[in-house]
Every structure is written in structure tokens, then in C-alpha cells.
Scaffold this motif. Structure first.
Motif, PDB file in Angstrom:
ATOM      1  N   THR A 251      66.091   9.417 -36.840  1.00  0.00           N
ATOM      2  CA  THR A 251      65.822   8.462 -35.859  1.00  0.00           C
ATOM      3  C   THR A 251      67.310   8.424 -35.093  1.00  0.00           C
ATOM      4  N   ASP A 256      66.672   5.361 -32.509  1.00  0.00           N
ATOM      5  CA  ASP A 256      67.486   4.533 -32.586  1.00  0.00           C
ATOM      6  C   ASP A 256      68.066   3.648 -31.433  1.00  0.00           C
ATOM      7  N   ASP A 264      64.294  -3.980 -33.921  1.00  0.00           N
ATOM      8  CA  ASP A 264      64.279  -3.083 -35.289  1.00  0.00           C
ATOM      9  C   ASP A 264      63.201  -3.063 -35.917  1.00  0.00           C
ATOM     10  N   TYR A 267      61.514   0.338 -37.231  1.00  0.00           N
ATOM     11  CA  TYR A 267      61.779   1.076 -38.343  1.00  0.00           C
ATOM     12  C   TYR A 267      60.808   0.756 -39.442  1.00  0.00           C
ATOM     13  N   SER A 280      69.457   7.741 -40.080  1.00  0.00           N
ATOM     14  CA  SER A 280      69.806   6.908 -39.004  1.00  0.00           C
ATOM     15  C   SER A 280      71.221   6.607 -38.751  1.00  0.00           C
ATOM     16  N   ARG A 282      72.022   3.790 -37.464  1.00  0.00           N
ATOM     17  CA  ARG A 282      71.922   2.559 -37.699  1.00  0.00           C
ATOM     18  C   ARG A 282      71.491   2.204 -39.165  1.00  0.00           C
ATOM     19  N   ALA A 286      68.412  -0.548 -40.181  1.00  0.00           N
ATOM     20  CA  ALA A 286      67.117   0.220 -40.645  1.00  0.00           C
ATOM     21  C   ALA A 286      66.828  -0.342 -41.957  1.00  0.00           C
TER      22      ALA A 286
END
Length: 309
Positions: A251, A256, A264, A267, A280, A282, A286
Motif C-alpha cells: 500500500t 496509502d 483509513d 485498509y 505500508s 502508515r 493501517a
């Protein structure tokens, strides 16, 4: 500022960091043996979805490819740690993504032009370019730190011999929490021949890719399929599941960015659609969505625990 004062401040920073994190609960993933690790990774209807923290989950104050950063990441989520390995001038395996030192350290030039001792004079920078007290670590240090804490996916930079990586995994007895990343069928074949018992992350976007690697001797039960950085067709997930091959969706990048713009919960939907691991930039954001998925689907694992040390 004198050298002695700089050293004092650096040591004080490390001490404060150690005291804080020694008392902070963190998520640990631990397997008694390699077989149970492989069974956990293998796809099933109760597969436990995980985030793979790209370069370990760097953020402000925490550089990429650094155990301090890994420690910070697992405060929030149980994690797979994706981390990068380069080679120093004197053939020491060190943790570094770029070919040069400029972006992530206080040094300049190619990493392969420096000995490990010379690299130890440098400090790592965080995602905002701030100099931290942390130094470049070796693969040995990283593998030792990760025991009974995380799963690793090891990304080997160009020019680093695969045999050196396999030997390091063996020496540190890290077979029960390590996956080696490959980018093509020939690399997968090489790792499979060197270490037929290790799990291998392979680039597989469908049946043809899997069968090509099988023809080269790579066993499907040792494959973890990286399906790309955009969602594959449903048929791809269906085929991989039929072979019990877990899938990693990257991602980092566009997905992302979409999560930042649209929410979010993207995810959550990606796991619902068929991915097992999300790689990710993040990982915390996630991970929160994956935790919700785990709760909603009543998925449990005896290998994942919240530990106080």
C-alpha cells in the motif's frame, strides 16, 4: 560543542530511550519453532492479518531501518518488519536502503566506500531530516533484537550475496521469524537452493508466476506472494488461497495516499478483499483497521501477545 558534551548527550538520549521503552507494553509475535511459524504464515480461513512496516515504520524521531524504530512500531501494533540490508566496504551486512548515505545519515557518498568502523562515526536522520542519536546497525544486531518480537521480511540490496544473508539467518537462529524477499524467479530459485527450509517472498501476480517458480524448484508452501502495489484481480487471490499461499499487498504509495484522502477504512476493505499482509508506510493507521477486522471476525492467535517487556 565539544566532543565530550556530544557523547554525553548521545548517551543520555539512549538511556532515556531505554528507560521509557523498558516500561512500555508492546506487541510481540513469537513462535516456538519454524514449523509453527510456517503454519501461521500459510493461508487459512482464520489467517491473522498483519501490517508489514515498510523500512520498519520510520517517523519523527525514529529513522528507517533501526531497532529503536521497530520498538516504537510494536508499541502500537503486532508487526512484520520490512528492513533493508546493504554491504559495507569490509563486507559487513548493515541496515540501509539507499546506495548513498546522504539522505538518511550525517555522512555522504556511497555506503560501499566505508568500512563498518567508519560508518559507526555517523548518526541516522529521521523522516524530517533531523539528526538522531541512533547509529547504523548490523544485520546480526537486528536479527538478535527481533527474536520473539517480530517477523522480518529482509530486503537485500543489489550486490549483496544471498548466501551471506542465509548464513546470517542461520548464525542468529532466525529461521522461525524471517522471510527473505526476492524480486524475480531466478532470485527465488537461488534462495530456494541455498535454504529450501526458509520462507521466500516472491513476486507473484497470478498462476503463471507461481508455476514458473515451481518449475525452478521453489516450493509453493515456502512462498509468500507479493501481489504488487495495486489490488490484483479476485481470481489472483482465489488461486493463491487455493494453494495456501499468503498474499502481501503493497500500500506504500498510491493506496496509502488514498487512505489519507478518503479514510483509513480502505485498509479494512483490502483485507476483506483478500490480502493477508499490507506493506505500508502508515503501519499504525493501517494496523488500527486490521485490529478492528480481527475483532469483527473473531480471529485469534496464541502467537501474538501484548507484553510489558
Amino acid at each position: 560543542m565539544s566532543l565530550n558534551i556530544k557523547m554525553y548527550l548521545s548517551l543520555w538520549s539512549v538511556l532515556c530511550y531505554s528507560l521509557i521503552f523498558a516500561q512500555t507494553p508492546s506487541y510481540h509475535i513469537s513462535f516456538p519453532n519454524t514449523k509453527q511459524f510456517h503454519n501461521f504464515i500459510s493461508y487459512s480461513k482464520q489467517s491473522y492479518p498483519l501490517v508489514s512496516a515498510h523500512r520498519g515504520g520510520p517517523t519523527k524521531g525514529f529513522p528507517e531501518n533501526c531497532t529503536a524504530t521497530f520498538t516504537n512500531t510494536i508499541k502500537y501494533i503486532p508487526a512484520i518488519i520490512e528492513t533493508d540490508i546493504a554491504l559495507s566496504k569490509d563486507s559487513v551486512l548493515v541496515m540501509m536502503h539507499d546506495n548513498t548515505l546522504n539522505r538518511t545519515t550525517t555522512g555522504t557518498g556511497k555506503i560501499g566506500d566505508y568500512t563498518y568502523k567508519e560508518l559507526q562515526q555517523l548518526f541516522l536522520k529521521d523522516t524530517e531530516g533531523n539528526v538522531t542519536s541512533f547509529k547504523i546497525e548490523t544485520l546480526d544486531q537486528v536479527l538478535q533484537w527481533g527474536k520473539n518480537k517480530v517477523i522480518y521480511t529482509l530486503d537485500i540490496k543489489r550486490g549483496v550475496p544471498m548466501k551471506m544473508i542465509v548464513d546470517a539467518v542461520r548464525k542468529n537462529k532466525a529461521e522461525r521469524n524471517t522471510i527473505i524477499i526476492t524480486y524475480n524467479a531466478n532470485q527465488a530459485e537461488e534462495v530456494s537452493k541455498l535454504a529450501p527450509d526458509l520462507l521466500i517472498s516472491v513476486s507473484a501476480r497470478g498462476k503463471e508466476d507461481v508455476e514458473r517458480m515451481e518449475a525452478l524448484g521453489v516450493k509453493a508452501e515456502k512462498m509468500v506472494a507479493f501481489v504488487g502495489t495495486s489490488e490484483p484481480k479476485k481470481e489472483t487471490y482465489g488461486y493463491l488461497r487455493s494453494r495456501k499461499i499468503p498474499s502481501i499487498l503493497g500500500t506504500m504509495g498510491n493506496i496509502d495516499k488514498s487512505a489519507i484522502a478518503k479514510g483509513d477504512d480502505i485498509y479494512y476493505q483490502l483485507i476483506e478483499n483478500g490480502a493477508i499482509v499490507l506493506s505500508s508506510d502508515r503501519p499504525v493507521e493501517a494496523g488500527k483497521q486490521l485490529a478492528k477486522y480481527v475483532l469483527d471476525k473473531k480471529i485469534k492467535s496464541k502467537y501474538i501477545k501484548l507484553s510489558k517487556n
